[in-house]
Design an enzyme around this catalytic site. Structure first.
Site, PDB file in Angstrom:
ATOM      1  N   GLY A 146      -2.277 -82.883  77.288  1.00 42.36           N
ATOM      2  CA  GLY A 146      -1.553 -81.603  77.239  1.00 42.36           C
ATOM      3  C   GLY A 146      -0.363 -81.614  78.193  1.00 42.36           C
ATOM      4  O   GLY A 146      -0.048 -82.631  78.810  1.00 42.36           O
TER       5      GLY A 146
ATOM      6  N   SER B  74      -5.174 -69.741  87.155  1.00 44.91           N
ATOM      7  CA  SER B  74      -3.877 -69.138  86.865  1.00 44.91           C
ATOM      8  C   SER B  74      -3.635 -67.897  87.712  1.00 44.91           C
ATOM      9  O   SER B  74      -4.577 -67.180  88.057  1.00 44.91           O
ATOM     10  CB  SER B  74      -3.834 -68.764  85.376  1.00 44.91           C
ATOM     11  OG  SER B  74      -2.732 -67.934  85.097  1.00 44.91           O
TER      12      SER B  74
ATOM     13  N   TYR C 100      -8.304 -64.518  77.858  1.00 44.85           N
ATOM     14  CA  TYR C 100      -7.855 -65.785  78.470  1.00 44.85           C
ATOM     15  C   TYR C 100      -7.944 -65.654  79.997  1.00 44.85           C
ATOM     16  O   TYR C 100      -8.570 -66.488  80.667  1.00 44.85           O
ATOM     17  CB  TYR C 100      -6.411 -66.112  78.049  1.00 44.85           C
ATOM     18  CG  TYR C 100      -5.761 -67.088  79.004  1.00 44.85           C
ATOM     19  CD1 TYR C 100      -4.863 -66.655  79.970  1.00 44.85           C
ATOM     20  CD2 TYR C 100      -6.103 -68.430  78.993  1.00 44.85           C
ATOM     21  CE1 TYR C 100      -4.310 -67.522  80.884  1.00 44.85           C
ATOM     22  CE2 TYR C 100      -5.553 -69.316  79.896  1.00 44.85           C
ATOM     23  CZ  TYR C 100      -4.657 -68.856  80.851  1.00 44.85           C
ATOM     24  OH  TYR C 100      -4.118 -69.723  81.765  1.00 44.85           O
TER      25      TYR C 100
ATOM     26  N   LYS D  77     -10.538 -67.492  83.137  1.00 42.38           N
ATOM     27  CA  LYS D  77     -10.145 -68.145  84.399  1.00 42.38           C
ATOM     28  C   LYS D  77     -10.918 -67.532  85.559  1.00 42.38           C
ATOM     29  O   LYS D  77     -11.403 -68.229  86.451  1.00 42.38           O
ATOM     30  CB  LYS D  77      -8.631 -68.001  84.618  1.00 42.38           C
ATOM     31  CG  LYS D  77      -7.781 -68.782  83.632  1.00 42.38           C
ATOM     32  CD  LYS D  77      -8.135 -70.262  83.645  1.00 42.38           C
ATOM     33  CE  LYS D  77      -7.330 -71.057  82.633  1.00 42.38           C
ATOM     34  NZ  LYS D  77      -7.753 -72.464  82.594  1.00 42.38           N
TER      35      LYS D  77
ATOM     36  N   ASN E 158       5.967 -68.800  75.335  1.00 37.85           N
ATOM     37  CA  ASN E 158       6.495 -68.755  76.701  1.00 37.85           C
ATOM     38  C   ASN E 158       8.029 -68.844  76.713  1.00 37.85           C
ATOM     39  O   ASN E 158       8.662 -69.375  75.816  1.00 37.85           O
ATOM     40  CB  ASN E 158       5.893 -69.897  77.541  1.00 37.85           C
ATOM     41  CG  ASN E 158       4.385 -69.746  77.717  1.00 37.85           C
ATOM     42  OD1 ASN E 158       3.655 -70.681  77.521  1.00 37.85           O
ATOM     43  ND2 ASN E 158       3.936 -68.565  78.083  1.00 37.85           N
TER      44      ASN E 158
ATOM     45  N   GLU F 197       3.749 -56.024  75.588  1.00 40.92           N
ATOM     46  CA  GLU F 197       2.476 -55.487  76.070  1.00 40.92           C
ATOM     47  C   GLU F 197       1.820 -56.464  77.055  1.00 40.92           C
ATOM     48  O   GLU F 197       1.772 -57.670  76.801  1.00 40.92           O
ATOM     49  CB  GLU F 197       1.544 -55.291  74.849  1.00 40.92           C
ATOM     50  CG  GLU F 197       0.204 -54.632  75.135  1.00 40.92           C
ATOM     51  CD  GLU F 197       0.376 -53.150  75.533  1.00 40.92           C
ATOM     52  OE1 GLU F 197       1.376 -52.538  75.115  1.00 40.92           O
ATOM     53  OE2 GLU F 197      -0.465 -52.660  76.306  1.00 40.92           O
TER      54      GLU F 197
HETATM   55  C1  WQD Z   1       7.663 -65.071  81.295  1.00 43.88           C
HETATM   56  C2  WQD Z   1       8.638 -63.919  81.247  1.00 43.88           C
HETATM   57  C3  WQD Z   1       8.242 -62.338  79.486  1.00 43.88           C
HETATM   58  C4  WQD Z   1       9.108 -65.014  76.163  1.00 43.88           C
HETATM   59  C5  WQD Z   1       1.881 -66.693  80.690  1.00 43.88           C
HETATM   60  C6  WQD Z   1       0.409 -66.573  80.960  1.00 43.88           C
HETATM   61  C7  WQD Z   1       0.056 -67.430  82.140  1.00 43.88           C
HETATM   62  C8  WQD Z   1       0.477 -68.841  81.849  1.00 43.88           C
HETATM   63  C9  WQD Z   1       1.990 -68.875  81.646  1.00 43.88           C
HETATM   64  C10 WQD Z   1      -1.201 -70.172  80.779  1.00 43.88           C
HETATM   65  C11 WQD Z   1       7.973 -62.587  80.949  1.00 43.88           C
HETATM   66  C12 WQD Z   1       9.573 -63.041  79.287  1.00 43.88           C
HETATM   67  C13 WQD Z   1       8.915 -64.509  77.449  1.00 43.88           C
HETATM   68  C14 WQD Z   1      10.176 -64.519  75.364  1.00 43.88           C
HETATM   69  C15 WQD Z   1      10.802 -63.059  77.160  1.00 43.88           C
HETATM   70  N1  WQD Z   1      -0.188 -69.341  80.722  1.00 43.88           N
HETATM   71  N2  WQD Z   1       9.752 -63.563  77.921  1.00 43.88           N
HETATM   72  N3  WQD Z   1      10.982 -63.558  75.904  1.00 43.88           N
HETATM   73  O1  WQD Z   1       3.629 -64.225  80.509  1.00 43.88           O
HETATM   74  O2  WQD Z   1       4.444 -64.902  82.843  1.00 43.88           O
HETATM   75  O3  WQD Z   1       2.578 -66.168  81.780  1.00 43.88           O
HETATM   76  O4  WQD Z   1       2.256 -68.030  80.505  1.00 43.88           O
HETATM   77  O5  WQD Z   1      -1.698 -70.660  81.753  1.00 43.88           O
HETATM   78  O6  WQD Z   1      -1.332 -67.382  82.330  1.00 43.88           O
HETATM   79  O7  WQD Z   1       0.130 -65.236  81.286  1.00 43.88           O
HETATM   80  O8  WQD Z   1       4.883 -66.407  80.895  1.00 43.88           O
HETATM   81  O9  WQD Z   1       6.750 -67.498  79.733  1.00 43.88           O
HETATM   82  O10 WQD Z   1       5.268 -65.882  78.425  1.00 43.88           O
HETATM   83  O11 WQD Z   1       6.858 -64.989  80.109  1.00 43.88           O
HETATM   84  O12 WQD Z   1      11.539 -62.180  77.619  1.00 43.88           O
HETATM   85  O13 WQD Z   1      10.393 -64.919  74.201  1.00 43.88           O
HETATM   86  O14 WQD Z   1       9.558 -64.143  80.173  1.00 43.88           O
HETATM   87  O15 WQD Z   1       8.368 -60.953  79.190  1.00 43.88           O
HETATM   88  O16 WQD Z   1       8.641 -61.600  81.703  1.00 43.88           O
HETATM   89  P1  WQD Z   1       3.915 -65.283  81.511  1.00 43.88           P
HETATM   90  P2  WQD Z   1       5.945 -66.239  79.700  1.00 43.88           P
END
Ligand code: WQD
Length: 340
Positions: free
Chosen positions: A10, A125, A150, A154, A200, A297
């Protein structure tokens, strides 16, 4: 010294395998290829010149886990990445997440218990903190009720480790609470391979830059932050990988007070979504097509790490910058899309 890396094909797992091999460890990867590809083995070998042993099976199959440990009695430690990790999917499929993320952990620990060296590193996390009351977030910050199954897996995983270490002093475990891992190895031989539409931020940005996505939706710019967009602690995946090697060495040398420890792994610096976009544009000289839309959300406003404990007790500190990470992510995206 043989080390097992579950989920070693991964994103974070493969980068950690490279750093373990660089440190001279013999690596055995367990992966069921549900969210990775066998090609990653070639990427690892092309970087280090060494092929890890690869065992393809699902950790939910208890008999296969038992058989594995019978065949490798000299394991010195396990780094456990293998888990389902999509926050949104976990809300739709909670039982899949509890079955996969919890039963695999229990089966591994049941076998590790019988080994002379029960050194275990758990991929946790910062999501366990939810929206922390104080920033930066230290390891003493309260764990909040999980916002997703999820995140709950953790929290439960850490509780299981705590209970096992309490009753069995020969267990040595560290839970590493990652902030936001991004970027790719400098060779662009390994990197993040999201399946389908990236959830992400950074892979969505690089896929937009590569023309796979029409535009990035920025989820809200009405938050109480410097520019209205959410703040996160984006840590280069290679820095994160190196932290796992240091944590493993700490367990093997048993140089620590308690047999269960938790460390936050972040840069200690928060960056907003717009600052990440600006970083991408700076390092690529491209203009990113994005649009501000409504909030997503479950997003917390801001999260970034207090790094003193990792700096002092692990002797580890992130070295790479946001620009380094964005440049490496872009180099990787161009490599896999055959863009010059
Ligand atoms: C980051 C910021 C979004 C996508 C998650 C999990 C965490 C870990 C990492 C597994 C936020 C903004 C995102 C997009 C956007 N996962 N965004 N447009 O939510 O902080 O963490 O992923 O281990 O446990 O919770 O990461 O990259 O999804 O978002 O504006 O198309 O980018 O709103 O503010 P997040 P993310």
């Amino acid at each position: 010294m043989q080390i097992v890396v579950t989920g070693g094909l991964g994103f974070i797992g493969s980068h950690t395998v490279v750093e373990l091999q660089n440190e001279g460890f013999e690596v055995i990867i367990i992966d069921n290829l549900s969210n990775s590809s066998r090609d990653v083995l070639d990427g690892i070998k092309s970087i280090t010149g060494k092929s890890p042993i690869f065992e393809e099976f699902d950790l939910r199959e208890k008999s296969k886990v038992q058989d594995f440990f019978k065949r490798y009695p000299n394991i010195k430690g396990v780094i456990h990445f293998a888990a389902s990790k999509a926050v949104g999917e976990s809300v739709q499929e909670p039982l899949l997440y509890y079955e996969n993320n919890i039963s695999s952990l229990v089966y591994l620990l049941q076998e590790l218990k019988a080994l002379p060296d029960a050194n275990f590193i758990f991929s946790s996390s910062c999501t366990v903190y939810g929206q922390a009351d104080e920033l930066p977030i230290s390891e003493n910050a309260p764990v909040k009720p999980a916002e997703s199954p999820y995140g709950n897996t953790k929290q439960i995983g850490e509780e299981i480790l705590k209970d096992v270490c309490k009753i069995d002093a020969h267990f040595n475990a560290i839970a590493l609470r990652y902030f936001n891992p991004i970027g790719a190895h400098s060779t662009a031989k390994i990197g993040e391979l999201p399946i389908g539409v990236p959830q992400n931020l950074v892979p969505f940005i690089t896929q937009t830059g590569a023309g796979l996505r029409e535009k990035l939706s920025v989820f809200g710019d009405d938050y109480p932050t410097v520019d209205g967009t959410c703040i996160r602690d984006y840590i280069h995946v290679v820095d994160l990988a190196k932290a796992h090697v240091v944590a493993l060495q700490r367990l093997i040398k048993s140089k620590h007070k308690s047999n269960f420890e938790v460390f936050n792994l972040g840069t200690g610096k928060g960056s907003s979504v717009l600052e990440v976009i600006q970083s991408f544009e700076r390092v690529t000289d491209l203009k990113l097509n994005y649009q501000i839309v409504g909030r997503r959300e479950g997003d917390v406003i801001a999260a970034y790490a207090e790094t003193t404990k990792a700096n002092q007790d692990l002797g580890w500190k992130a070295q790479l910058t946001l620009d380094d990470a964005m440049a490496s992510a872009w180099k990787w995206e161009k490599q896999i899309r055959n863009i010059k």
